[in-house]
Motif scaffolding. Structure first.
Motif, PDB file in Angstrom:
ATOM      1  N   LEU A 286      22.457  14.861   3.549  1.00 48.72           N
ATOM      2  CA  LEU A 286      23.736  14.294   3.148  1.00 48.72           C
ATOM      3  C   LEU A 286      24.748  14.440   4.279  1.00 48.72           C
ATOM      4  N   SER A 287      25.638  13.466   4.404  1.00 47.75           N
ATOM      5  CA  SER A 287      26.653  13.496   5.450  1.00 47.75           C
ATOM      6  C   SER A 287      28.031  13.547   4.822  1.00 47.75           C
ATOM      7  N   GLY A 288      28.931  14.296   5.420  1.00 45.74           N
ATOM      8  CA  GLY A 288      30.291  14.404   4.904  1.00 45.74           C
ATOM      9  C   GLY A 288      30.776  15.838   4.921  1.00 45.74           C
ATOM     10  N   GLU A 289      32.081  16.011   5.068  1.00 45.00           N
ATOM     11  CA  GLU A 289      32.654  17.356   5.166  1.00 45.00           C
ATOM     12  C   GLU A 289      32.730  18.055   3.812  1.00 45.00           C
ATOM     13  N   ASP A 290      32.680  17.276   2.696  1.00 43.95           N
ATOM     14  CA  ASP A 290      32.850  17.886   1.375  1.00 43.95           C
ATOM     15  C   ASP A 290      31.534  18.025   0.614  1.00 43.95           C
ATOM     16  N   VAL A 291      30.393  17.985   1.317  1.00 43.05           N
ATOM     17  CA  VAL A 291      29.103  18.157   0.653  1.00 43.05           C
ATOM     18  C   VAL A 291      28.968  19.611   0.191  1.00 43.05           C
ATOM     19  N   PRO A 292      28.717  19.860  -1.096  1.00 44.50           N
ATOM     20  CA  PRO A 292      28.589  21.242  -1.588  1.00 44.50           C
ATOM     21  C   PRO A 292      27.356  21.932  -1.005  1.00 44.50           C
ATOM     22  N   GLU A 293      27.367  23.260  -1.049  1.00 46.41           N
ATOM     23  CA  GLU A 293      26.197  24.001  -0.579  1.00 46.41           C
ATOM     24  C   GLU A 293      24.986  23.699  -1.452  1.00 46.41           C
ATOM     25  N   VAL A 294      25.227  23.533  -2.757  1.00 45.82           N
ATOM     26  CA  VAL A 294      24.151  23.182  -3.692  1.00 45.82           C
ATOM     27  C   VAL A 294      24.628  22.009  -4.539  1.00 45.82           C
ATOM     28  N   ILE A 295      23.785  20.987  -4.654  1.00 44.51           N
ATOM     29  CA  ILE A 295      24.130  19.835  -5.474  1.00 44.51           C
ATOM     30  C   ILE A 295      22.849  19.177  -5.960  1.00 44.51           C
ATOM     31  N   GLU A 296      22.793  18.874  -7.259  1.00 45.71           N
ATOM     32  CA  GLU A 296      21.690  18.106  -7.820  1.00 45.71           C
ATOM     33  C   GLU A 296      22.221  16.723  -8.177  1.00 45.71           C
ATOM     34  N   VAL A 297      21.816  15.736  -7.409  1.00 46.65           N
ATOM     35  CA  VAL A 297      22.237  14.358  -7.641  1.00 46.65           C
ATOM     36  C   VAL A 297      21.186  13.667  -8.499  1.00 46.65           C
TER      37      VAL A 297
ATOM     38  N   MET B 214      26.163  21.744  -9.857  1.00 49.00           N
ATOM     39  CA  MET B 214      27.161  21.433  -8.843  1.00 49.00           C
ATOM     40  C   MET B 214      28.330  22.393  -9.062  1.00 49.00           C
ATOM     41  N   PRO B 215      28.301  23.557  -8.409  1.00 52.88           N
ATOM     42  CA  PRO B 215      29.317  24.582  -8.675  1.00 52.88           C
ATOM     43  C   PRO B 215      30.754  24.089  -8.532  1.00 52.88           C
ATOM     44  N   VAL B 216      31.012  23.269  -7.522  1.00 51.15           N
ATOM     45  CA  VAL B 216      32.373  22.776  -7.295  1.00 51.15           C
ATOM     46  C   VAL B 216      32.320  21.265  -7.128  1.00 51.15           C
ATOM     47  N   PRO B 217      32.709  20.489  -8.146  1.00 49.99           N
ATOM     48  CA  PRO B 217      32.693  19.031  -8.026  1.00 49.99           C
ATOM     49  C   PRO B 217      33.653  18.565  -6.927  1.00 49.99           C
ATOM     50  N   PRO B 218      33.315  17.484  -6.234  1.00 45.54           N
ATOM     51  CA  PRO B 218      34.186  16.978  -5.172  1.00 45.54           C
ATOM     52  C   PRO B 218      35.378  16.189  -5.693  1.00 45.54           C
ATOM     53  N   ALA B 219      35.434  15.961  -7.005  1.00 44.08           N
ATOM     54  CA  ALA B 219      36.540  15.220  -7.601  1.00 44.08           C
ATOM     55  C   ALA B 219      36.709  15.682  -9.040  1.00 44.08           C
ATOM     56  N   ALA B 220      37.814  15.272  -9.646  1.00 47.21           N
ATOM     57  CA  ALA B 220      38.115  15.689 -11.022  1.00 47.21           C
ATOM     58  C   ALA B 220      37.674  14.666 -12.047  1.00 47.21           C
ATOM     59  N   THR B 221      37.064  13.552 -11.591  1.00 50.56           N
ATOM     60  CA  THR B 221      36.668  12.491 -12.507  1.00 50.56           C
ATOM     61  C   THR B 221      35.233  12.054 -12.227  1.00 50.56           C
ATOM     62  N   GLN B 222      34.629  11.430 -13.233  1.00 50.55           N
ATOM     63  CA  GLN B 222      33.293  10.840 -13.076  1.00 50.55           C
ATOM     64  C   GLN B 222      33.298   9.817 -11.946  1.00 50.55           C
ATOM     65  N   PHE B 223      34.295   8.952 -11.948  1.00 45.87           N
ATOM     66  CA  PHE B 223      34.388   7.898 -10.945  1.00 45.87           C
ATOM     67  C   PHE B 223      34.532   8.498  -9.556  1.00 45.87           C
ATOM     68  N   GLY B 224      35.334   9.547  -9.436  1.00 49.25           N
ATOM     69  CA  GLY B 224      35.546  10.172  -8.133  1.00 49.25           C
ATOM     70  C   GLY B 224      34.292  10.838  -7.591  1.00 49.25           C
ATOM     71  N   VAL B 225      33.497  11.461  -8.473  1.00 50.51           N
ATOM     72  CA  VAL B 225      32.258  12.098  -8.015  1.00 50.51           C
ATOM     73  C   VAL B 225      31.274  11.043  -7.539  1.00 50.51           C
ATOM     74  N   VAL B 226      31.170   9.923  -8.259  1.00 47.49           N
ATOM     75  CA  VAL B 226      30.255   8.855  -7.832  1.00 47.49           C
ATOM     76  C   VAL B 226      30.715   8.273  -6.496  1.00 47.49           C
ATOM     77  N   GLU B 227      32.026   8.160  -6.285  1.00 45.91           N
ATOM     78  CA  GLU B 227      32.527   7.722  -4.970  1.00 45.91           C
ATOM     79  C   GLU B 227      32.107   8.706  -3.878  1.00 45.91           C
ATOM     80  N   ALA B 228      32.106  10.009  -4.198  1.00 49.79           N
ATOM     81  CA  ALA B 228      31.654  11.009  -3.234  1.00 49.79           C
ATOM     82  C   ALA B 228      30.170  10.810  -2.915  1.00 49.79           C
ATOM     83  N   PHE B 229      29.376  10.486  -3.916  1.00 47.06           N
ATOM     84  CA  PHE B 229      27.958  10.201  -3.672  1.00 47.06           C
ATOM     85  C   PHE B 229      27.806   9.110  -2.614  1.00 47.06           C
ATOM     86  N   ARG B 230      28.627   8.070  -2.746  1.00 46.75           N
ATOM     87  CA  ARG B 230      28.545   6.960  -1.798  1.00 46.75           C
ATOM     88  C   ARG B 230      28.903   7.429  -0.388  1.00 46.75           C
ATOM     89  N   ARG B 231      29.915   8.293  -0.292  1.00 40.15           N
ATOM     90  CA  ARG B 231      30.294   8.818   1.034  1.00 40.15           C
ATOM     91  C   ARG B 231      29.165   9.648   1.641  1.00 40.15           C
TER      92      ARG B 231
END
Length: 720
Positions: free
Chosen positions: A172-183, A243-260
């Motif tokens: 995964l690429s990006g500065e806000d990628v969590p240490e652990v994430i199950e996509v 996902m211990p710390v979501p990259p956003a506060a909304t469903q839509f925002g997390v999916v946008e993070a997936f795209r990033r």
């Protein structure tokens, strides 16, 4: 009477409401069992939904009647793959088939959260991809594992195969990628790629895939990863597990993070401010369905704000904050060649239409449900369904329209009377069981005063069909789920003279009996040394089943997956459940009070439990079975919380959360929520307006705290 034929709520006394609720709950439970476990619907969707709505309306008007809902999910992973246990379960979704169902969903969300009509709740809406669910685990940005859904708790390890899918990032690429994430998302095949795969199959003289979903599932679940690599699988990301710390506060925002981070996400996902926008987007996606280039079977709505998702939580094995709005089922016309009767494990005689093969929605259909004898009679002069059950009827030889309800279970929807053969005769529904010859009767429905639609064999234990179906249920995917022991094998063993299987315990003695026999199983047609070794290993692998699966597998009438889980959570072990139910035969006993007080376990279930354990032959069967298996308690939920394992009752008005939300929170923390106070109760949480339950608590010496005390006790986990 209401539009659905029920008496108005304001005309019901508490006693009449209780009787109607009991009958409805039993009818819905039977319909759930038939639909989800036996692929044999006994109620039309509209009728079922009307029953559900009425049940909920009764519970709203008479809160003491409240009970739990039921959903199902998944299938156990195959033995040929290693297993991966999901850190966060992969759950299923409830279904909506009409706009009104979506409106009900939105209203349920508002009611649960205590929101008024003017309070905005944003939802997301996105296409429901018809593929194979997959969970991808990344650590420090690197893909470390991939697992299928499996039974929702444990899936197949397909990591090496997933690495060959171009649309699944290895890193995964990006500065806000969590240490652990199950996509999580969906593996699928596009229509053009699917056609090319089938062309290659034909050229090689191999069987073609029935539809893109089957092809995608078969491609991902190859033991040879090079085969997976040769097929152009695709992947849409839309959800997550751990996902211990979501990259956003909304469903839509997390999916946008997936795209990033490098995933492909669906561009048709939007935010909707209200029901009208949700349904408008559904219509848009439906209009574009044929041109998308991949299969979808509906639209998924989710509450956008993650904090609200947390508050809403889950019911049974589905989230309260999401629902799938399914597209109308596809139709096809064919000839009904024969009507056959199947006898289920509860003795229900179910008519099945044997059809001239026809493709419906990409699947070849040869059988369809006819529900019951009234359904067979219930067509009007135009060939459309009617309620009265009067002739004209449906007959062998008729040309019929077949519908795949919810794109899953085929059923006969209409009959073309203009094309009826001149010699077609009315179908006479049997009044004797075709398996054992016993009388088949229709019981009196206490709610309506009329006969039940389902005719049942009265043969009980002497009926071989019921015995076989009970065994099939015991080994089914939602019960013990024994690999290699399907319907065909059960039917073989039930009549095999050397290795007969007449009851569940016999399954676990197969290997010992085979070793003592001169004629070995491996030498019989359809078996071999390797397949027998795998079968015996799979049976041994189920000698310590989860308690809820064991209870469900016993096939006690009215005990579905949800009630089995409730009982397993409440009693902790089968020995405690068995002892408690046997003691509960005494009216007024503490055990009876405790059983009656379990939230979600109604009087129908209590009576079914008492009847089952009162039978001497059932006790003997259990003794033999428990000599072979040891049911395991469910994994503790939040076992470190101060209320884990305690029986908690909520009463009075709550200010920071709704009653349903309070119950959901308690269950997440490992507590057992009861509907009434007894000597077994550990804690009463009382809000303003608490009534008789306070007196009951004082009489039994139960600790009483208020809502603020509850939040203090559980560590300040406020509702938000």
């Amino acid at each position: 009477m209401t539009d659905d034929g029920f008496p108005p709520l304001d005309q019901l006394t508490p006693r009449k409401a209780k009787l109607e609720h009991k009958a409805l709950a039993a009818e819905i439970a039977a319909a759930d069992l038939a639909y989800f476990q036996e692929d044999r619907p006994i109620l039309e969707d509209a009728v079922y939904d009307a029953r559900k709505r009425r049940l909920l309306a009764l519970e709203e008007a008479f809160p003491a009647l409240r009970s739990a809902a039921s959903v199902q999910v998944g299938a156990r992973p195959a033995a040929r793959f290693a297993k991966i246990r999901h850190r966060v379960p992969m759950l299923s979704l409830g279904n909506a088939f009409a706009d009104e169902d979506v409106g009900d969903f939105v209203q349920r969300v508002r009611s649960f959260l205590g929101r008024k009509a003017q309070d905005e709740i944003v939802f997301t809406a996105e296409p429901k991809i018809d593929g194979l669910s997959l969970s991808l685990r990344y650590e420090n940005g690197q893909l470390v594992s991939a697992a299928t859904r499996g039974d929702g708790e444990e899936g197949e390890d397909v990591t090496q195969n997933a690495r060959t899918v171009a649309e699944i990032p290895q890193a995964l690429s990006g500065e806000d990628v969590p240490e652990v994430i199950e996509v999580r998302g969906e593996i699928y095949l596009g229509h053009r790629d699917f056609a090319e795969i089938n062309t290659r199959q034909r050229e090689k003289g191999l069987a073609e895939f029935a539809n893109p979903r089957n092809a995608a599932a078969g491609s991902l679940r190859q033991l040879d990863a090079s085969i997976t690599a040769s097929r152009p699988l695709r992947f849409f990301a839309y959800a997550w597990g751990e996902m211990p710390v979501p990259p956003a506060a909304t469903q839509f925002g997390v999916v946008e993070a997936f795209r990033r981070w490098g995933f492909r996400t669906n561009t048709l996902m939007v935010r909707c401010a209200d029901l009208a926008e949700m349904l408008a987007h559904y219509r848009l996606i439906e209009s574009q369905r044929a041109s998308l280039g991949y299969d979808i079977d509906g639209v998924v709505y989710k509450v956008d704000e993650l904090a609200l998702q947390l508050r809403l939580g889950f019911v049974a094995r589905a989230p309260r904050w999401a629902i799938a709005h399914k597209f109308p089922a596809e139709l096809a016309t064919t000839v009904l060649e024969k009507i056959e009767i199947q006898v289920g494990r509860t003795g229900a005689l179910s008519p099945v239409a044997r059809l001239r093969p026809v493709t419906v929605g990409g699947v070849v259909v040869t059988n369809a449900t006819l529900h019951n004898e009234d359904y067979i009679r219930g067509f009007d002069s135009k060939g459309e369904r009617i309620r009265s059950g009067e002739p004209p009827d449906i007959r062998e030889g008729d040309t019929v329209t077949v519908k795949r309800a919810g794109d899953v279970i085929p059923r006969v929807e209409a009959v073309d009377l203009a094309r009826r053969p001149a010699d077609a005769k009315p179908y006479l529904f049997p009044t004797a069981c075709p398996a054992c010859g016993s009388h088949a009767t229709r019981e009196l429905n206490p709610r309506t005063g009329k006969e039940d639609a389902v005719r049942r064999c009265t043969g009980g234990l002497i009926c071989p069909a019921q015995a076989v179906e009970r065994l099939k249920h015991f080994v089914s995917r939602d019960a013990l789920d024994i690999d290699g022991l399907g319907d065909r094998q059960i039917e073989f063993f039930h009549t095999d003279p050397e290795l007969p299987v007449k009851e569940p315990a016999d399954i676990f003695t197969l290997a010992r009996r085979d070793a003592a026999n001169l004629k070995k199983l491996k030498d019989k047609d359809g078996f071999g040394a390797q397949s027998v070794a795998k079968l015996f290993a799979a049976i041994d692998d189920r000698r310590a089943p989860p308690l809820n699966r064991f209870i469900f597998g016993l096939g006690i009438r009215h005990i579905g997956e949800t009630n089995a889980r409730l009982l397993a959570r409440h009693y902790g072990s089968f020995a405690q459940l068995r002892q408690a139910v046997m003691a509960a035969e005494q009216p007024g006993s503490p055990e009876r009070q405790e059983l009656d007080a379990i939230d979600g376990v109604g009087p129908t279930v209590v009576e079914a439990l008492l009847e089952f354990f009162a039978e001497a032959h059932n006790q003997e069967m259990l003794d033999r079975l428990l000599a072979e298996v040891t049911p395991q308690p469910l994994e503790a939920v939040a076992s470190t919380s101060p209320v884990a394992g305690k029986i908690v009752v909520f009463t009075g008005a709550l200010e920071q959360m709704t009653r349903d939300e309070a119950k959901a929170m308690a269950e997440r923390l490992g507590a057992k929520v009861a509907g009434s106070v007894s000597s077994k109760t550990d804690l009463l949480v009382a809000g303003p307006g608490a009534g008789s339950k306070l007196k009951d608590a004082a009489r039994h010496g139960v600790e009483v705290i208020d809502e603020a005390g509850w939040f203090t006790l559980v560590g300040g986990q406020a509702a938000g």
